[in-house]
Design a protein around this motif. Structure first.
Motif, PDB file in Angstrom:
ATOM      1  N   LEU A 149       0.869  -1.169   0.000  1.00  0.00           N
ATOM      2  CA  LEU A 149       0.000   0.000   0.000  1.00  0.00           C
ATOM      3  C   LEU A 149       0.905   1.219   0.000  1.00  0.00           C
ATOM      4  O   LEU A 149       1.992   1.193   0.567  1.00  0.00           O
ATOM      5  N   ALA A 150       0.458   2.287  -0.613  1.00  0.00           N
ATOM      6  CA  ALA A 150       1.256   3.515  -0.644  1.00  0.00           C
ATOM      7  C   ALA A 150       1.556   3.970   0.776  1.00  0.00           C
ATOM      8  O   ALA A 150       0.730   3.822   1.673  1.00  0.00           O
ATOM      9  N   GLY A 151       2.769   4.509   0.954  1.00  0.00           N
ATOM     10  CA  GLY A 151       3.161   5.022   2.257  1.00  0.00           C
ATOM     11  C   GLY A 151       4.576   4.664   2.662  1.00  0.00           C
ATOM     12  O   GLY A 151       5.035   5.056   3.721  1.00  0.00           O
ATOM     13  N   GLY A 152       5.294   3.937   1.804  1.00  0.00           N
ATOM     14  CA  GLY A 152       6.673   3.585   2.114  1.00  0.00           C
ATOM     15  C   GLY A 152       7.614   4.178   1.080  1.00  0.00           C
ATOM     16  O   GLY A 152       7.297   4.228  -0.109  1.00  0.00           O
ATOM     17  N   ALA A 153       8.771   4.634   1.541  1.00  0.00           N
ATOM     18  CA  ALA A 153       9.762   5.220   0.629  1.00  0.00           C
ATOM     19  C   ALA A 153      11.147   4.684   0.992  1.00  0.00           C
ATOM     20  O   ALA A 153      11.497   4.613   2.169  1.00  0.00           O
ATOM     21  N   ILE A 165      11.470   4.089   4.951  1.00  0.00           N
ATOM     22  CA  ILE A 165      10.614   4.845   5.863  1.00  0.00           C
ATOM     23  C   ILE A 165       9.177   4.514   5.501  1.00  0.00           C
ATOM     24  O   ILE A 165       8.782   4.626   4.338  1.00  0.00           O
ATOM     25  N   GLY A 166       8.418   4.100   6.497  1.00  0.00           N
ATOM     26  CA  GLY A 166       7.015   3.761   6.277  1.00  0.00           C
ATOM     27  C   GLY A 166       6.124   4.615   7.148  1.00  0.00           C
ATOM     28  O   GLY A 166       6.463   4.929   8.292  1.00  0.00           O
ATOM     29  N   VAL A 167       4.990   5.007   6.580  1.00  0.00           N
ATOM     30  CA  VAL A 167       4.022   5.841   7.299  1.00  0.00           C
ATOM     31  C   VAL A 167       2.648   5.216   7.121  1.00  0.00           C
ATOM     32  O   VAL A 167       2.294   4.763   6.034  1.00  0.00           O
ATOM     33  N   GLY A 173      -3.099   6.612   1.261  1.00  0.00           N
ATOM     34  CA  GLY A 173      -1.711   6.187   1.097  1.00  0.00           C
ATOM     35  C   GLY A 173      -0.856   7.266   0.459  1.00  0.00           C
ATOM     36  O   GLY A 173       0.339   7.358   0.729  1.00  0.00           O
ATOM     37  N   ASP A 174      -1.469   8.073  -0.395  1.00  0.00           N
ATOM     38  CA  ASP A 174      -0.719   9.161  -1.032  1.00  0.00           C
ATOM     39  C   ASP A 174      -0.185  10.141   0.008  1.00  0.00           C
ATOM     40  O   ASP A 174       0.954  10.606  -0.093  1.00  0.00           O
ATOM     41  N   LEU A 175      -1.015  10.458   1.009  1.00  0.00           N
ATOM     42  CA  LEU A 175      -0.548  11.335   2.092  1.00  0.00           C
ATOM     43  C   LEU A 175       0.545  10.647   2.906  1.00  0.00           C
ATOM     44  O   LEU A 175       1.557  11.267   3.241  1.00  0.00           O
ATOM     45  N   ASP A 176       0.338   9.368   3.227  1.00  0.00           N
ATOM     46  CA  ASP A 176       1.364   8.618   3.968  1.00  0.00           C
ATOM     47  C   ASP A 176       2.702   8.696   3.243  1.00  0.00           C
ATOM     48  O   ASP A 176       3.743   8.955   3.846  1.00  0.00           O
ATOM     49  N   GLU A 177       2.657   8.489   1.938  1.00  0.00           N
ATOM     50  CA  GLU A 177       3.900   8.485   1.168  1.00  0.00           C
ATOM     51  C   GLU A 177       4.511   9.889   1.062  1.00  0.00           C
ATOM     52  O   GLU A 177       5.733  10.037   1.083  1.00  0.00           O
ATOM     53  N   LYS A 178       3.675  10.886   0.991  1.00  0.00           N
ATOM     54  CA  LYS A 178       4.163  12.269   0.975  1.00  0.00           C
ATOM     55  C   LYS A 178       4.968  12.542   2.251  1.00  0.00           C
ATOM     56  O   LYS A 178       6.051  13.130   2.205  1.00  0.00           O
ATOM     57  N   PHE A 179       4.450  12.083   3.381  1.00  0.00           N
ATOM     58  CA  PHE A 179       5.142  12.299   4.655  1.00  0.00           C
ATOM     59  C   PHE A 179       6.440  11.470   4.712  1.00  0.00           C
ATOM     60  O   PHE A 179       7.455  11.947   5.224  1.00  0.00           O
ATOM     61  N   ALA A 180       6.415  10.264   4.180  1.00  0.00           N
ATOM     62  CA  ALA A 180       7.621   9.426   4.154  1.00  0.00           C
ATOM     63  C   ALA A 180       8.714  10.102   3.325  1.00  0.00           C
ATOM     64  O   ALA A 180       9.877  10.114   3.704  1.00  0.00           O
ATOM     65  N   ARG A 181       8.317  10.697   2.207  1.00  0.00           N
ATOM     66  CA  ARG A 181       9.306  11.411   1.365  1.00  0.00           C
ATOM     67  C   ARG A 181       9.886  12.609   2.104  1.00  0.00           C
ATOM     68  O   ARG A 181      11.053  12.960   1.896  1.00  0.00           O
TER      69      ARG A 181
END
Length: 189
Positions: A149-153, A165-167, A173-181
């Protein structure tokens, strides 16, 4: 009374015979051990050997300080947008280095963040990209410890993955991944 004495004599004879037999067998065992040349004393310690440099490799890992900095930057980015998330930073081997659970983050977010981080570092790709690969390879989701699922970088050094980094916990998931970035970007500063 005579009968009791006979039983006692018999008992003594049987017990004495058993003792003689045990001593004989014990002596035979000791004799056979020394006859084979075995040293019954402590074995000598194994010698330490240095591995040849061609048989080893080095890998780069984030320091605990850097992992904590990245996790905090990730959590700060989420809090600026009023999102309650959990953040996990794993090393190249997928071992958790730092996990931060933001105030109010859901109970499922902690484990999900770790799995997203593990998935990102394992394939050296954002989990949003990897989630798209499930259409071609649906069995990917069966690999233990992963979450597509989106949220890991991934975090890289010289093009090689060194951490993930996982959120988890934001509404998408797009927001989770934005924060991980944001956490990955903090490592470049």
């Amino acid at each position: 009374m005579k009968h009791a004495k006979k039983a006692t004599s018999r008992t003594r004879a049987v017990t004495g015979g058993a003792i003689v037999a045990a001593l004989a067998l014990g002596g035979f065992g000791a004799y056979s051990a020394s006859a084979t040349g075995e040293n019954t004393a402590a074995a000598p310690a194994a010698e330490a050997a240095e591995a040849d440099a061609k048989n080893t490799t080095r890998s780069t890992h984030l320091t605990i300080e850097a992992a904590t900095k990245a996790a905090q930057a990730t959590l700060d980015a989420a809090e600026k947008e009023n999102q309650r998330v959990s953040v996990a930073v794993v090393d190249r081997n997928g071992n958790t280095v730092v996990t931060l659970r933001g105030d109010g983050a859901g109970p499922q977010s902690y484990e999900s963040a770790e799995k997203k981080a593990y998935t990102a570092v394992s394939w050296n790709a954002p989990t949003s990209v990897l989630a798209g690969r499930l259409a071609q390879a649906p069995n990917l989701k069966d690999i233990p410890g992963t979450l597509f699922l989106a949220g890991g970088a991934p975090v890289t050094a010289k093009g090689a993955p060194i951490a993930g980094i996982g959120v988890a916990g934001a509404p998408s998931g797009d927001l989770d991944e934005k924060f991980a970035r944001a956490g990955v970007a903090a490592l470049g500063k």
